[in-house]
Design a protein around this motif. Structure first.
Motif, mmCIF file in Angstrom:
data_model
loop_
_atom_site.group_PDB
_atom_site.id
_atom_site.type_symbol
_atom_site.label_atom_id
_atom_site.label_comp_id
_atom_site.label_asym_id
_atom_site.label_seq_id
_atom_site.Cartn_x
_atom_site.Cartn_y
_atom_site.Cartn_z
ATOM 1 N N UNK A 1 10.914 54.333 75.261
ATOM 2 C CA UNK A 1 9.826 53.678 74.534
ATOM 3 C C UNK A 1 9.802 52.174 74.785
ATOM 4 N N UNK B 1 15.942 52.584 75.710
ATOM 5 C CA UNK B 1 15.276 53.886 75.595
ATOM 6 C C UNK B 1 13.903 53.841 76.272
ATOM 7 N N UNK C 1 25.158 53.193 75.697
ATOM 8 C CA UNK C 1 26.239 53.699 76.548
ATOM 9 C C UNK C 1 26.028 53.345 78.014
ATOM 10 N N UNK C 2 24.806 53.555 78.506
ATOM 11 C CA UNK C 2 24.558 53.306 79.933
ATOM 12 C C UNK C 2 24.662 51.816 80.250
ATOM 13 N N UNK D 1 14.476 56.565 81.404
ATOM 14 C CA UNK D 1 13.982 57.811 82.009
ATOM 15 C C UNK D 1 12.487 57.834 82.299
ATOM 16 N N UNK D 2 11.796 56.698 82.204
ATOM 17 C CA UNK D 2 10.382 56.640 82.611
ATOM 18 C C UNK D 2 10.221 55.578 83.696
ATOM 19 N N UNK E 1 16.725 51.908 84.709
ATOM 20 C CA UNK E 1 17.469 53.145 84.472
ATOM 21 C C UNK E 1 16.905 53.950 83.316
#
Lengths: 219, 219
Positions: free
Chosen positions: A160, A158, A97-98, A182-183, A180
């Protein structure tokens, strides 16, 4: 805005603010804002006029109190300082989606960016086309980066997969990574990493809400 | 971290940095980082240690040079300062790619946010379910905001619909608006607006690229 003064090391937060000024100025209706003072700009962004004038001081020509800046000149100057006057080719890795939201982001062109590749590992996505760009397997990243002289890789995978994607992009030869996921990702020397964290904006909002609506006394 | 010192007006950029510190600390592997110095944290974020210590000074208890902070205490303190220890209900208006990306954003819970509503005007989206939340018509916003005591409305609509959505949310009674549309929205007094601009991050990256890879002499 002398070239010599641009070479000086500018603090990171100043650059972020310059980007905010440019963003704010680009959104002004042109017919109402031919000129703007640091006070007016400050009011729109929620900063002190002195901060804005100090920031402009980094770049020579700007910075007088009370001065009304011509908006188009200010925009041109900021774009040049930020390097947006140079066109750059970008690719997006991770077409969830992003990734699709960014691929459809109309402001890319305004930022001097040209989307030349979309990549994923999902066979159901490989082959589809978004804004005339076909989604390809990540195996094809090195070839595209070299052929199209890709400067920036955007990571929307993602968590990972983020670091391995950063490694792949760096190895392929991109100069900058806009992450972008989340890590945080790390890159080899010479590759610039911009870790984007959506949660920072939400935390800021949360703080302002708490200040303006303090919780009732509890217990 | 006295209540009295929290009441003081903290500069916006300081709050943004506090959010960055919290974000960075939350991403550290717990087994390696039980304690951290301002110097180590500064290196990870790209700031000077003195800036970090000055920021911590806003909150009393923190701020000694050379001190090694216990990471869990630092996280708890920052969460409390930023108001993230209070749970808030949120809704998302605009269920395009960005809205769906945010609806699927796993970090929401960490930020103390609970997604209680998704809204759109597109009949093809109304009725579908994302993470157990059903997409509803925007006409239902006022009812949901009142019933679920919604604190924050997230705008992921196209630019054209952003201001009318902000008006609708404010009228419905939200306290804060997190706006991801590519235009700034304004709100009535009492509603906190956080305009999020993805392009600011890209401009920062563009500047850093320009500094590290100056263009060849042209012409």
């Amino acid at each position: 805005m002398e070239t010599s003064s641009e070479k000086k090391k500018i603090p990171h937060m100043t650059i972020t603010r310059l980007a905010q000024y440019l963003n704010c100025l680009s959104l002004l209706p042109r017919e109402h804002y031919k000129e703007i003072s640091s006070k007016e700009l400050a009011a729109k962004i929620g900063l002190k006029p002195t901060v804005i004038r100090q920031d402009f001081h980094h770049f020579g020509g700007f910075g007088q109190a009370g001065y009304r800046y011509k908006v188009p000149n200010l925009i041109d100057g900021l774009e040049r300082i930020l390097g947006l006057d140079q066109k750059q080719n970008v690719i997006i890795v991770g077409v969830g989606h992003l990734g699709q939201a960014l691929a459809n982001y109309r402001n890319f062109e305004k930022l001097g960016l040209r989307l030349v590749g979309l990549f994923d590992i999902n066979p159901r996505l490989i082959g589809i086309t978004i804004r005339d760009v076909r989604v390809r397997d990540i195996d094809e990243i090195p070839g595209v980066v070299e052929r199209d002289n890709v400067a920036i890789g955007i990571i929307t995978t993602p968590a990972e997969a983020a670091q391995s994607t950063a490694n792949l992009l760096a190895h392929a030869g991109v100069k900058g990574i806009w992450n972008f996921s989340p890590v945080n990702v790390a890159g080899p020397a010479g590759v610039i990493i911009q870790n984007e964290h959506l949660s920072v904006g939400m935390m800021t909002l949360s703080y302002m809400l708490k200040q303006s609506h303090p919780p009732e006394a509890q217990g």
